[in-house]
Design a protein around this motif. Structure first.
Motif, PDB file in Angstrom:
ATOM      1  N   GLY A 193     -17.278 -26.845   8.925  1.00 50.51           N
ATOM      2  CA  GLY A 193     -16.820 -25.472   8.800  1.00 50.51           C
ATOM      3  C   GLY A 193     -15.466 -25.309   9.451  1.00 50.51           C
ATOM      4  O   GLY A 193     -15.196 -25.855  10.524  1.00 50.51           O
ATOM      5  N   VAL A 194     -14.589 -24.564   8.787  1.00 50.83           N
ATOM      6  CA  VAL A 194     -13.230 -24.352   9.293  1.00 50.83           C
ATOM      7  C   VAL A 194     -12.970 -22.852   9.352  1.00 50.83           C
ATOM      8  O   VAL A 194     -13.037 -22.156   8.331  1.00 50.83           O
ATOM      9  CB  VAL A 194     -12.177 -25.023   8.400  1.00 50.83           C
ATOM     10  N   ALA A 195     -12.714 -22.333  10.539  1.00 51.63           N
ATOM     11  CA  ALA A 195     -12.364 -20.925  10.722  1.00 51.63           C
ATOM     12  C   ALA A 195     -10.855 -20.797  10.857  1.00 51.63           C
ATOM     13  O   ALA A 195     -10.198 -21.638  11.484  1.00 51.63           O
ATOM     14  CB  ALA A 195     -13.048 -20.365  11.961  1.00 51.63           C
ATOM     15  N   VAL A 196     -10.274 -19.758  10.260  1.00 52.15           N
ATOM     16  CA  VAL A 196      -8.835 -19.509  10.331  1.00 52.15           C
ATOM     17  C   VAL A 196      -8.594 -18.131  10.918  1.00 52.15           C
ATOM     18  O   VAL A 196      -9.484 -17.287  10.962  1.00 52.15           O
ATOM     19  CB  VAL A 196      -8.174 -19.635   8.941  1.00 52.15           C
ATOM     20  N   ALA A 197      -7.377 -17.905  11.360  1.00 57.60           N
ATOM     21  CA  ALA A 197      -7.074 -16.677  12.101  1.00 57.60           C
ATOM     22  C   ALA A 197      -6.901 -15.460  11.203  1.00 57.60           C
ATOM     23  O   ALA A 197      -7.042 -14.326  11.651  1.00 57.60           O
ATOM     24  CB  ALA A 197      -5.810 -16.877  12.933  1.00 57.60           C
ATOM     25  N   ALA A 198      -6.576 -15.681   9.929  1.00 58.05           N
ATOM     26  CA  ALA A 198      -6.311 -14.558   9.034  1.00 58.05           C
ATOM     27  C   ALA A 198      -7.012 -14.791   7.702  1.00 58.05           C
ATOM     28  O   ALA A 198      -7.509 -15.886   7.432  1.00 58.05           O
ATOM     29  CB  ALA A 198      -4.805 -14.393   8.825  1.00 58.05           C
ATOM     30  N   ASP A 199      -7.038 -13.755   6.868  1.00 56.93           N
ATOM     31  CA  ASP A 199      -7.647 -13.880   5.553  1.00 56.93           C
ATOM     32  C   ASP A 199      -7.052 -15.058   4.795  1.00 56.93           C
ATOM     33  O   ASP A 199      -5.823 -15.279   4.838  1.00 56.93           O
ATOM     34  CB  ASP A 199      -7.423 -12.611   4.732  1.00 56.93           C
ATOM     35  N   ILE A 200      -7.891 -15.813   4.088  1.00 50.59           N
ATOM     36  CA  ILE A 200      -7.424 -16.948   3.310  1.00 50.59           C
ATOM     37  C   ILE A 200      -8.026 -16.869   1.913  1.00 50.59           C
ATOM     38  O   ILE A 200      -9.207 -16.570   1.744  1.00 50.59           O
ATOM     39  CB  ILE A 200      -7.784 -18.291   3.993  1.00 50.59           C
ATOM     40  N   SER A 201      -7.213 -17.089   0.893  1.00 50.05           N
ATOM     41  CA  SER A 201      -7.695 -17.043  -0.479  1.00 50.05           C
ATOM     42  C   SER A 201      -8.496 -18.303  -0.804  1.00 50.05           C
ATOM     43  O   SER A 201      -8.396 -19.330  -0.123  1.00 50.05           O
ATOM     44  CB  SER A 201      -6.523 -16.917  -1.452  1.00 50.05           C
ATOM     45  N   TRP A 202      -9.296 -18.226  -1.863  1.00 46.59           N
ATOM     46  CA  TRP A 202     -10.068 -19.396  -2.291  1.00 46.59           C
ATOM     47  C   TRP A 202      -9.132 -20.537  -2.676  1.00 46.59           C
ATOM     48  O   TRP A 202      -9.361 -21.691  -2.325  1.00 46.59           O
ATOM     49  CB  TRP A 202     -10.959 -19.016  -3.484  1.00 46.59           C
ATOM     50  N   ASP A 203      -8.047 -20.224  -3.389  1.00 41.11           N
ATOM     51  CA  ASP A 203      -7.104 -21.266  -3.787  1.00 41.11           C
ATOM     52  C   ASP A 203      -6.499 -21.951  -2.570  1.00 41.11           C
ATOM     53  O   ASP A 203      -6.351 -23.175  -2.535  1.00 41.11           O
ATOM     54  CB  ASP A 203      -5.987 -20.673  -4.650  1.00 41.11           C
ATOM     55  N   ALA A 204      -6.127 -21.158  -1.557  1.00 39.50           N
ATOM     56  CA  ALA A 204      -5.529 -21.741  -0.361  1.00 39.50           C
ATOM     57  C   ALA A 204      -6.545 -22.605   0.385  1.00 39.50           C
ATOM     58  O   ALA A 204      -6.199 -23.670   0.924  1.00 39.50           O
ATOM     59  CB  ALA A 204      -4.994 -20.646   0.552  1.00 39.50           C
ATOM     60  N   ALA A 205      -7.802 -22.161   0.418  1.00 36.92           N
ATOM     61  CA  ALA A 205      -8.837 -22.970   1.064  1.00 36.92           C
ATOM     62  C   ALA A 205      -9.050 -24.273   0.311  1.00 36.92           C
ATOM     63  O   ALA A 205      -9.244 -25.344   0.912  1.00 36.92           O
ATOM     64  CB  ALA A 205     -10.138 -22.170   1.131  1.00 36.92           C
ATOM     65  N   LYS A 206      -9.021 -24.198  -1.008  1.00 35.35           N
ATOM     66  CA  LYS A 206      -9.161 -25.410  -1.828  1.00 35.35           C
ATOM     67  C   LYS A 206      -8.057 -26.409  -1.514  1.00 35.35           C
ATOM     68  O   LYS A 206      -8.305 -27.620  -1.331  1.00 35.35           O
ATOM     69  CB  LYS A 206      -9.127 -25.019  -3.306  1.00 35.35           C
ATOM     70  N   VAL A 207      -6.820 -25.919  -1.440  1.00 36.37           N
ATOM     71  CA  VAL A 207      -5.681 -26.791  -1.130  1.00 36.37           C
ATOM     72  C   VAL A 207      -5.849 -27.406   0.255  1.00 36.37           C
ATOM     73  O   VAL A 207      -5.607 -28.603   0.467  1.00 36.37           O
ATOM     74  CB  VAL A 207      -4.365 -26.006  -1.227  1.00 36.37           C
ATOM     75  N   ALA A 208      -6.271 -26.587   1.225  1.00 32.91           N
ATOM     76  CA  ALA A 208      -6.424 -27.087   2.591  1.00 32.91           C
ATOM     77  C   ALA A 208      -7.453 -28.210   2.647  1.00 32.91           C
ATOM     78  O   ALA A 208      -7.257 -29.219   3.346  1.00 32.91           O
ATOM     79  CB  ALA A 208      -6.826 -25.945   3.510  1.00 32.91           C
ATOM     80  N   CYS A 209      -8.547 -28.067   1.919  1.00 31.09           N
ATOM     81  CA  CYS A 209      -9.570 -29.122   1.907  1.00 31.09           C
ATOM     82  C   CYS A 209      -9.027 -30.397   1.274  1.00 31.09           C
ATOM     83  O   CYS A 209      -9.208 -31.513   1.795  1.00 31.09           O
ATOM     84  CB  CYS A 209     -10.800 -28.649   1.145  1.00 31.09           C
ATOM     85  N   GLU A 210      -8.357 -30.257   0.152  1.00 27.55           N
ATOM     86  CA  GLU A 210      -7.869 -31.437  -0.555  1.00 27.55           C
ATOM     87  C   GLU A 210      -6.767 -32.142   0.220  1.00 27.55           C
ATOM     88  O   GLU A 210      -6.609 -33.364   0.122  1.00 27.55           O
ATOM     89  CB  GLU A 210      -7.393 -31.018  -1.942  1.00 27.55           C
ATOM     90  N   SER A 211      -6.008 -31.381   1.004  1.00 30.80           N
ATOM     91  CA  SER A 211      -4.964 -32.016   1.816  1.00 30.80           C
ATOM     92  C   SER A 211      -5.552 -32.886   2.913  1.00 30.80           C
ATOM     93  O   SER A 211      -4.857 -33.720   3.491  1.00 30.80           O
ATOM     94  CB  SER A 211      -4.049 -30.944   2.418  1.00 30.80           C
ATOM     95  N   ARG A 212      -6.847 -32.693   3.213  1.00 29.35           N
ATOM     96  CA  ARG A 212      -7.525 -33.515   4.224  1.00 29.35           C
ATOM     97  C   ARG A 212      -8.427 -34.565   3.579  1.00 29.35           C
ATOM     98  O   ARG A 212      -9.294 -35.143   4.236  1.00 29.35           O
ATOM     99  CB  ARG A 212      -8.344 -32.628   5.157  1.00 29.35           C
ATOM    100  N   GLY A 213      -8.249 -34.820   2.306  1.00 28.17           N
ATOM    101  CA  GLY A 213      -9.013 -35.856   1.651  1.00 28.17           C
ATOM    102  C   GLY A 213     -10.395 -35.424   1.220  1.00 28.17           C
ATOM    103  O   GLY A 213     -11.191 -36.262   0.770  1.00 28.17           O
ATOM    104  N   GLY A 214     -10.718 -34.109   1.336  1.00 26.26           N
ATOM    105  CA  GLY A 214     -12.024 -33.616   0.943  1.00 26.26           C
ATOM    106  C   GLY A 214     -11.928 -32.579  -0.147  1.00 26.26           C
ATOM    107  O   GLY A 214     -10.959 -32.548  -0.914  1.00 26.26           O
ATOM    108  N   HIS A 215     -12.932 -31.706  -0.255  1.00 23.03           N
ATOM    109  CA  HIS A 215     -12.928 -30.638  -1.234  1.00 23.03           C
ATOM    110  C   HIS A 215     -13.814 -29.515  -0.715  1.00 23.03           C
ATOM    111  O   HIS A 215     -14.609 -29.716   0.221  1.00 23.03           O
ATOM    112  CB  HIS A 215     -13.419 -31.125  -2.598  1.00 23.03           C
ATOM    113  N   LEU A 216     -13.678 -28.327  -1.270  1.00 29.27           N
ATOM    114  CA  LEU A 216     -14.585 -27.242  -0.919  1.00 29.27           C
ATOM    115  C   LEU A 216     -16.018 -27.681  -1.224  1.00 29.27           C
ATOM    116  O   LEU A 216     -16.291 -28.295  -2.257  1.00 29.27           O
ATOM    117  CB  LEU A 216     -14.240 -25.978  -1.701  1.00 29.27           C
TER     118      LEU A 216
END
Length: 854
Positions: free
Chosen positions: A41-64
């Protein structure tokens, strides 16, 4: 969106996962009936869109995370139930808590119950009983997250792609899942990285053995063919690069006709590009919609073209900024001021805007501002900008990012950390770290995320409005196993000339890191070898001589390398051994060079407070001379040889006798793009040439060109103009040509009435040519003295019809003119128009000016 009435939220852990801290990764072990995947689980400080969360996961070698069975849903609910991942909502019509994003989505505009799929491509064959897709929002509800009602029971919620429907905003967490087994050994890679069984040198959660290009040493361009390049730029439809020899190359869906020649930089837009030639002029090529390729004439140091709009902008060397092309939103209405960076942005014809960095480090924005993209942040510590569809980014001097404008996908939410370059697309942005790694934020295509996630060697990155990405990557020139860009980032001093190539890989000697003094570095250069001595930023108190060697002494950018002559007993620099034109000095500040050099050991007078040159062709470029002093040539004195001095500044220099800033004798050469301000001569001697004096030869003649220069504030205490040319005809004829140059606001203490303070020519009429663009005005007491030719549009103020210099145009002047009728003599007497003939043109001018001079 299910609208439910709930009073409170109680989040319970199911027992499948116990004592797990927020942010810990956990494995769903095969031994426990799981799949061997890892989840976090990853918590962020501000609202995050689904697309942005998807990108963040893939940038770490994973996926939503995907939930393809009740058992996996149970496991993930236990992990997701940690309070850190939830935000309590008390909104109209619903009270509860919004939880983390999950990996189910639907294409916008799809029918209610169709088009849903997991991000991994797994079939959508099972869903929790609470999932009711597209259940009430007026806009697309196309992504999945957990929500928690009062009872603590889980619910799957379809969340919209548009914020207006969900007035309480996006979630502030997501769950990442690692399932990749790139080396096909039956074990999920992430677990092997955690256990130290697989190396992950760039810490991107992808094993090094699975990353393409991790050991590459070849300069290449992103996902395009491998091409060695110095620089590149990407627009919609094409990429244009500059090859090592300065020529252009391009690829992409649009194929323009490339101009020939050598180029310094290039900017691409939609199916077009604008490049700066090696001589500083612009050339545009490709599709010329709305006149965006109708480039201005003159010199430019920076150019930018909008990727998806129809305007462009450029900055001249003097800091002035010009825009051209489509201007329906005022995107080409440049605010007054001086600038050093600019970016043109916008989408189609209705949203063009421009952002720029002023010379004082503040931002400016103009044009379409529907999403606040022209409302720039405050502050005066910015150094670069990038512009996309409707958002922009800027880098501060401390390498942090500021973002503004449209932010539906998080593309203008500035990430924390330090970065060296940024680029904007439409829904996405990229930022380059000094270690060669790339951060993507916003909604970028998965192939872009995958490409950048595999790189640790980037030196320049770009992403366009159409989701295309490109990177200029580093070499390993010294074959030490480390990318050059990463080495330079870790130790900036290893690239003193900031050209992206470690100094050990080029013919550069470093001061003071390799050699303690400039002279020590010069002495180390082998005979008949060409070398650069790169002097780091700082202040140095030393003299040096090139000693006839082909050596270029270069300082750091922005006047950061200062050579202070305080206490020295000779000129700061000497070129006295027949140096070639490739030798010389660049980007140095010469300050307080007041000792000068003895012309010969037996002479009593001094020359060249900063530089003494003789029998040389060494050049001077981008240098500044301040408070230097000698008897002749306060800053620079050269006897014999060739000279080429470009883009220099001479201020507050003094000659006790002649040539307040510069004196050249028996030389041929040019001074271009330079300014002379508040220089003085004649302090203790007769004095002439308060800024610049050239003396004719006793050899083959002298040819001097002053091109695009400015002379102002010069003062001769006893006599002499700011610029003086002494032809010395008793030896050989000489010529001074003055073009596009301003000589204004200078003062002469000439005791003779109407002595020249601007320009004085001691020679024949043929010895001085004033060419197009030259302006000589407002010098006291007189602008020009001596004969000269006019060639083109020239402005010379004063009463030229007063041939006798008595303040009145009368019969005396007429008599002199008539006695010189015909071809003008070498003195030019009577030739008011300065065209080489005394004729009716001059007579008409004399009669028009009859009476007291005005």
């Amino acid at each position: 969106m299910q609208m439910k009435s709930m009073a409170a939220v109680a989040l319970a852990t199911s027992g499948l996962i116990t004592n797990i801290a927020a942010g810990d990764a956990v494995e769903w072990r095969v031994a426990d009936g799981g799949n061997g995947h890892w989840y976090e689980g990853v918590a962020v400080a501000a609202d995050i869109s689904w697309d942005a969360a998807k990108v963040a996961c893939e940038s770490r070698g994973g996926h939503l995370a995907t939930l393809t069975s009740p058992a996996e849903d149970d496991f993930l609910w236990a992990l997701a139930s940690h309070p850190t991942y939830w935000v309590v909502v008390n909104g109209p019509g619903w009270t509860g808590a919004k939880g983390p994003w999950l990996g189910l989505h639907q294409a916008p505009g799809s029918p209610t119950a169709s088009g849903w799929s997991w991000v991994t491509g797994e079939p959508f064959t099972w869903a929790h009983s609470s999932f009711v897709p597209n259940d009430g929002c007026t806009s697309d509800e196309n992504a999945l997250n957990y929500i928690g009602p009062a009872s603590g029971s889980r619910q799957w919620n379809d969340f919209p792609g548009d914020v207006p429907c969900e007035i309480w905003g996006f979630p502030r967490a997501y769950i990442i899942e690692w399932s990749a087994d790139c080396n096909n050994d039956g074990i999920v890679d992430y677990g092997q990285i955690r256990a130290g069984q697989l190396a992950d040198s760039n810490a991107n959660d992808v094993p090094d053995v699975c990353e393409a290009g991790i050991a590459s040493c070849t300069p290449s361009v992103g996902i395009a063919p491998t091409i060695p390049l110095r620089d590149l730029d990407q627009g919609e439809g094409l990429v244009v690069g500059i090859q090592p020899d300065g020529t252009l190359v391009s690829w992409g869906s649009y194929t323009p006709t490339l101009p020939s020649g050598q180029f310094e930089s290039v900017a691409t837009g939609r199916n077009c590009a604008i490049a700066i030639r090696a001589d500083g002029t612009l050339v545009g090529f490709g599709a010329n919609e709305y006149g965006r390729l109708n480039v201005p004439s003159g010199l430019f140091s920076v150019v930018s073209a909008a990727d998806a709009s129809w305007h462009a902008a450029g900055i001249r060397p003097d800091g002035s900024l010009l825009c051209w092309g489509y201007n329906n939103n005022g995107q080409c209405n440049v605010p007054a001021g001086s600038y050093w960076a600019v970016a043109a942005g916008g989408h189609e014809v209705w949203s063009g805007f421009t952002v720029a960095v002023r010379s004082d480090g503040a931002l400016a924005g103009w044009g379409n501002n529907t999403w606040g993209q022209a409302s720039v942040p405050a502050g005066s510590n910015f150094r670069s900008v990038a512009a996309g569809y409707y958002h922009a980014l800027a880098l501060r001097n401390d390498n942090t990012i500021a973002g503004w404008g449209w932010n539906a996908n998080g593309q203008s939410t500035a990430p924390s950390g330090q970065f060296v370059q940024v680029a904007c697309g439409s829904n996405e942005s990229v930022a380059l770290r000094a270690d060669g790694t790339v951060l993507i934020f916003g909604s970028a295509p998965s192939e872009v995320v995958s490409f950048f996630g595999a790189r640790t060697d980037c030196t320049k990155v770009q992403i366009t409005c159409c989701g295309g990405a490109v990177a200029l990557v580093s070499t390993d020139c010294d074959s030490n196993g480390a990318f050059d860009a990463v080495e330079i980032a870790a130790q900036p001093a290893s690239d003193q000339n900031a050209n992206g190539v470690p100094d050990v890989c080029e013919s550069t000697l470093l001061v003071p890191s390799q050699y303690p003094t400039i002279q020590a570095a010069i002495d180390a250069v082998p005979a008949n070898s060409q070398r650069t001595v790169q002097v780091a930023a700082g202040t140095y108190n030393e003299s040096f001589s090139l000693n006839g060697k082909d050596v270029l002494v270069r300082g750091a950018a922005k006047n950061a390398t200062i050579l202070d002559g305080t206490g020295l007993i000779t000129s700061i620099a000497k070129f006295t051994g027949g140096e070639p034109a490739t030798a010389g000095v660049e980007s140095l500040v010469f300050r307080n060079g007041t000792a000068g050099s003895r012309f010969t050991p037996a002479t009593t007078f001094t020359v060249g407070g900063a530089i003494f040159a003789t029998n040389t062709a060494a050049h001077i470029a981008d240098c500044r001379f301040e408070n230097c002093r000698a008897d002749y040539g306060g800053a620079v004195y050269q006897l014999n040889g060739l000279f080429a001095w470009n883009n220099c500044v001479f201020v507050d220099n003094t000659a006790n006798d002649e040539g307040g800033a510069v004196l050249v004798y028996n030389c041929t050469g040019s001074v271009s793009g330079s300014s002379f301000a508040s220089n003085r001569c004649g302090v203790s001697g007769p004095g002439s040439g308060s800024a610049f004096k050239a003396v004719g030869s006793n050899g083959d003649g002298e040819s001097v060109v002053l091109d695009s220069c400015a002379f102002t504030g010069g003062y001769a205490t006893s006599s002499g103009a700011a610029v003086e040319f002494y032809e010395n005809i008793k030896y050989q004829p000489g010529v001074m040509r003055i073009v596009n140059t301003s000589i204004t606001g200078n003062i002469s203490g000439e005791i003779v009435l109407n002595g020249a303070a601007g320009l004085r020519i001691l020679g024949r009429m043929q010895s001085c040519v004033l060419a197009t663009g030259t302006n000589i005005c407002n010098n006291t007491p007189k602008n020009v003295d001596g004969p000269y030719f006019i060639e083109g549009a020239v402005t010379v103020c004063g009463c030229a019809a007063d041939i006798t210099d008595d303040g009145v145009v009368n019969g005396g002047d007429l008599g002199v003119m008539l006695s010189n009728w015909g071809l003008a003599s070498s003195s030019g007497v009577g030739d008011i128009s300065h065209d080489g003939v005394v004729d009716g043109v001059d007579l008409a001018e004399l009669l028009a000016r009859w009476g007291i001079c005005q």
